[in-house]
Motif scaffolding. Sequence first.
Motif, mmCIF file in Angstrom:
data_model
loop_
_atom_site.group_PDB
_atom_site.id
_atom_site.type_symbol
_atom_site.label_atom_id
_atom_site.label_comp_id
_atom_site.label_asym_id
_atom_site.label_seq_id
_atom_site.Cartn_x
_atom_site.Cartn_y
_atom_site.Cartn_z
ATOM 1 N N GLU A 62 4.031 70.876 67.342
ATOM 2 C CA GLU A 62 3.509 69.271 66.930
ATOM 3 C C GLU A 62 3.966 68.831 65.573
ATOM 4 O O GLU A 62 3.558 69.381 64.682
ATOM 5 N N VAL A 63 4.546 67.729 65.453
ATOM 6 C CA VAL A 63 5.197 67.295 64.230
ATOM 7 C C VAL A 63 3.965 66.563 63.497
ATOM 8 O O VAL A 63 3.519 65.650 64.034
ATOM 9 N N THR A 64 3.544 66.943 62.163
ATOM 10 C CA THR A 64 2.370 66.365 61.446
ATOM 11 C C THR A 64 2.952 65.930 60.472
ATOM 12 O O THR A 64 2.061 65.050 59.595
ATOM 13 N N ALA A 65 3.973 66.238 59.833
ATOM 14 C CA ALA A 65 4.568 65.760 58.489
ATOM 15 C C ALA A 65 5.970 65.500 58.498
ATOM 16 O O ALA A 65 6.649 66.283 59.244
ATOM 17 N N SER A 66 6.594 64.698 57.223
ATOM 18 C CA SER A 66 8.000 64.807 57.254
ATOM 19 C C SER A 66 8.067 64.634 55.572
ATOM 20 O O SER A 66 7.244 64.010 55.088
ATOM 21 N N TYR A 67 8.843 65.419 55.026
ATOM 22 C CA TYR A 67 9.176 65.437 53.773
ATOM 23 C C TYR A 67 10.907 65.004 53.486
ATOM 24 O O TYR A 67 11.501 65.717 54.085
ATOM 25 N N ILE A 68 10.940 64.163 52.690
ATOM 26 C CA ILE A 68 12.380 63.385 52.388
ATOM 27 C C ILE A 68 12.794 63.680 50.847
ATOM 28 O O ILE A 68 11.819 63.382 50.160
ATOM 29 N N ASP A 69 13.946 64.113 50.887
ATOM 30 C CA ASP A 69 14.523 64.150 49.346
ATOM 31 C C ASP A 69 15.996 63.235 49.676
ATOM 32 O O ASP A 69 16.904 63.583 50.209
ATOM 33 N N ASN A 70 15.918 62.082 49.211
ATOM 34 C CA ASN A 70 16.947 61.116 49.340
ATOM 35 C C ASN A 70 17.777 61.051 47.789
ATOM 36 O O ASN A 70 17.218 60.675 47.125
ATOM 37 N N GLY A 71 18.995 61.417 48.005
ATOM 38 C CA GLY A 71 19.754 61.252 46.774
ATOM 39 C C GLY A 71 19.487 62.759 45.836
ATOM 40 O O GLY A 71 19.685 62.901 44.492
ATOM 41 N N ALA A 72 19.087 63.762 46.678
ATOM 42 C CA ALA A 72 18.777 65.213 45.826
ATOM 43 C C ALA A 72 19.876 66.147 46.201
ATOM 44 O O ALA A 72 20.202 66.380 47.347
ATOM 45 N N SER A 73 20.375 66.807 45.103
ATOM 46 C CA SER A 73 21.494 67.907 45.619
ATOM 47 C C SER A 73 20.821 69.013 46.213
ATOM 48 O O SER A 73 19.512 69.639 46.023
ATOM 49 N N GLY A 74 21.380 69.680 46.987
ATOM 50 C CA GLY A 74 21.156 70.941 47.651
ATOM 51 C C GLY A 74 21.401 72.140 46.931
ATOM 52 O O GLY A 74 21.270 73.314 47.502
ATOM 53 N N THR A 75 22.126 71.894 45.722
ATOM 54 C CA THR A 75 22.297 73.151 44.753
ATOM 55 C C THR A 75 21.255 74.022 44.035
ATOM 56 O O THR A 75 21.209 74.935 43.570
ATOM 57 N N ASN A 76 19.827 73.124 44.189
ATOM 58 C CA ASN A 76 18.753 73.646 43.638
ATOM 59 C C ASN A 76 17.743 73.220 44.377
ATOM 60 O O ASN A 76 17.823 72.210 45.129
ATOM 61 N N PHE A 77 16.488 74.072 44.060
ATOM 62 C CA PHE A 77 15.289 73.711 45.005
ATOM 63 C C PHE A 77 14.196 72.955 44.281
ATOM 64 O O PHE A 77 12.743 72.823 44.636
ATOM 65 N N SER A 78 14.530 72.273 43.289
ATOM 66 C CA SER A 78 13.479 71.468 42.095
ATOM 67 C C SER A 78 13.683 70.066 42.773
ATOM 68 O O SER A 78 13.985 69.087 42.092
ATOM 69 N N ARG A 79 13.199 69.935 43.940
ATOM 70 C CA ARG A 79 13.185 68.606 44.709
ATOM 71 C C ARG A 79 11.945 68.149 44.966
ATOM 72 O O ARG A 79 10.975 69.109 45.466
ATOM 73 N N PRO A 80 11.650 66.788 44.742
ATOM 74 C CA PRO A 80 10.129 66.606 44.976
ATOM 75 C C PRO A 80 9.607 66.803 46.257
ATOM 76 O O PRO A 80 8.592 67.373 46.483
ATOM 77 N N GLY A 81 10.306 66.081 47.299
ATOM 78 C CA GLY A 81 9.885 66.309 48.760
ATOM 79 C C GLY A 81 9.692 68.054 49.044
ATOM 80 O O GLY A 81 9.149 68.454 49.752
ATOM 81 N N PHE A 82 10.687 68.917 48.609
ATOM 82 C CA PHE A 82 10.805 70.250 49.034
ATOM 83 C C PHE A 82 9.744 70.875 48.480
ATOM 84 O O PHE A 82 9.006 71.701 49.060
ATOM 85 N N LYS A 83 9.329 70.306 46.901
ATOM 86 C CA LYS A 83 8.025 71.090 46.610
ATOM 87 C C LYS A 83 6.756 70.893 47.210
ATOM 88 O O LYS A 83 5.999 71.605 47.252
ATOM 89 N N ARG A 84 6.695 69.443 47.456
ATOM 90 C CA ARG A 84 5.578 68.813 48.268
ATOM 91 C C ARG A 84 5.449 69.837 49.722
ATOM 92 O O ARG A 84 4.224 70.259 49.984
ATOM 93 N N MET A 85 6.376 69.937 50.227
ATOM 94 C CA MET A 85 6.368 70.878 51.364
ATOM 95 C C MET A 85 5.776 72.348 51.250
ATOM 96 O O MET A 85 5.133 72.773 51.741
ATOM 97 N N LEU A 86 6.553 72.828 50.432
ATOM 98 C CA LEU A 86 6.227 74.287 49.941
ATOM 99 C C LEU A 86 4.638 74.471 49.675
ATOM 100 O O LEU A 86 4.004 75.245 49.907
ATOM 101 N N GLN A 87 4.084 73.270 49.109
ATOM 102 C CA GLN A 87 2.854 73.427 48.601
ATOM 103 C C GLN A 87 1.918 73.402 49.882
ATOM 104 O O GLN A 87 0.991 74.251 50.091
#
Length: 569
Positions: A62-87
Motif C-alpha cells: 500500500e503506497v502511503t507517501a511520496s518523496y520528491i527531490d526535483n533538481g537534486a543531484s544523485g551524486t550525494n544523499f544530502s537531499r531534502p526528500g531523501f532525508k525525510r524518507m530516511l526519517q
Amino acid sequence: MARVSRKNIAVTAVSADEELKPYKACLYLRLSDEDERSIEDNSIGNQKKICLEHLKKLPEIEVTASYIDNGASGTNFSRPGFKRMLQDLTNGRINCVVVKDLSRLGRNYLETSEYLEKFFPEAGIRFIAVNNGYDSIRKLNGKQEIVIPFSNIVNDMYAKDVSRKIRSSIKTLMKCGEFLPPSGSIPYGYLRDEKNNTYIIDKETAPIVREIFKMKLQGVSDGEIIRTLNRKQIPSPGKIRYLRGMTKAEKYKDAVWVGSTLRKLLSNEVYLGHRIHGKVKRDCLGAEKKRRPQEEWEYIYNVHPALISEEDFQKIQQIKAKGREKQAQCNKHQELSLEERRLLTGKIYCGDCGTLMGGRKGNQRFASKELPRIFYQCGGYEYSGRTRCFNHYISQKDVLEKIKNALNVQFKLIAESDRVIKRIQDDKKEMLALHDKKRKEINDELAKMEMKKERLLIDHNNGTINSEEYKYIRQKYDDEEQKLRRILVFAEKERKNQEKQLRTIEEWVKLMKQFMPQKNIDRKLIEHLIDTIYVYGNKNVEIVFLFKNEIEELTGAAREAERKERNIG
C-alpha cells in the motif's frame, strides 16, 4: 516513455510469510539537471506512473507517501526528500521503498551499495527498482548478482562524466569572463546582466558600497560604520536578497550589518571591476567544497564597472593591515588552550532575551602582565546590530566562580549526608516493595475474577440463573475487572517512575563522588552536571543543573533529618 524489460527474470521462491506480509510503501522520485537529455522518460510524473503500474501486481503493498527531490543531484544523499524518507523509515512509518530504477536512488556507487546491501536489509525494509527488475525480498539469480552492482557503477561513472563536462564548460566560460553565478551570489552593489554576461551597477545598493568605502578612508572604525548602517536601517546583503525574493530563508528576514559582513565587503576586489572565481571548490565529485588559498583563485580583470579606485582600495587594505598588526600585538600574550576557550560553549545564555552568549578573548595592551581573559556577550544584542536586548557581558572567571560555589554546596551535601542518601534510597526501595505487593494483590483479584466468571457461565448453562441475570452480573464483573486493570496500569507506571528516580539519584551520587576530588572545573564536569547557565544584565547568574530534582529532594531530606535530630535532642 521508458520501457520495462519483458525478459523473464529467474528468481527463487519467496516465503509465504514474506509474500503475504503487508507493506506500507513510499515512492521515491528524483529528477536533476543530469537527466536533461532524458527529461521526458525521467520526469517526476512518468516515474510515478511506472512505479504505480508495477505495484498493481503486488496487492500486499500500500503506497502511503511520496518523496520528491526535483533538481537534486544523485551524486550525494544530502537531499531534502531523501532525508525525510530516511526519517520515516527509521521511525517505522514505512517499510518499503519503490523507485523507477536504481539511478533514481543515487549515482554514487559506494553510498548506493551501502543502502542496498546494508541499511535496507538490516532495517527490514523492502526495496524495489522497477526497471531493473529488482525486489529485495526475492533472491537474485546469478546474472542479476552481477548486473545490479554493475548498474550502480555505470550510474556513478555517468554522473562523474556529466560533472566533468559541466565543470569543463564552466571553466571555459570563466576564462572568457562569461560565467555568471546565481543572482543570490552576485556581490552587494551589483545586479546580473545576463544579456552581456556581466555585472551592472545596482542603483539602490551601489551608493551604499561607495559610502562604506568613503567612511573607512576617513578613518571611521568598523564598529561605528556598522552602527551607522543599522541606525539608518540600511538593508544588509542578506536582507536585500530576502526582500527581493532571492532567498526565502527566514534567518535573512531581519539580518543586520555585522563585523564579518563588513570585513568581507571591504576586502572584495570585485569592486575594482574584476571577476574572481575558484574561491571555494570541490576536490572531486561528491566531496565537500573547501575554501582555496588566494594564489589558486582565478581573476578576470576589468570585466564590469568598478565602484572604487585601485588607489583607494589599497589605502583601505593598508588601514586594515595596521588594525590586524595592532590586534596581533594584543594577542602576543600567553595563548589560551582549546579546552579553556570551549569550556562553557553552548551552555551559557542571556537570561533577559534567551539568546546564546558568544565567547570572546579580551584584548590587552602589549605591556599588560595579566593573563588573557574570556568574556561572554549577549548574542541577541550583538547580532541584531544593537537593536535587541542590551549590551551586557560577564567574564568566564566570574561564571566559573559561581559554578564552583554552587558545586561546593552539593559536594558538602554529598560528603556529609551519606546517611541521608541511604535513607532516600531505602525509602525508594520500600516504595518499590509496596508497589510489588500491591501489584500481586491486584493480580490475585484478577485471577479470582476469572474464576467468578467461569462459575457464572456454568450457572447460566445449568439454568441456575437466567440470561438477564447472567448479563447483569457479568457486566458488574467486567466493570470491576476494568477498574482493577486501570489500577494495575497506574501502579506499574508508578513503579517504573520510582525505579527511574532511584537510578537517577544513584547516578547523580556516583557522578558527584567522581568529581568531588577535582579542584578545577573542566568541560567533562560541565557536560555531566550542568544543563544551562543564564546570565542577566545585572550580572546575576542562574545555574540549572541536570539533576535539579534529585538535588532538591536530597536537600529537603537532609533538612528533614536535621529537624528530627534537633527535636530528639
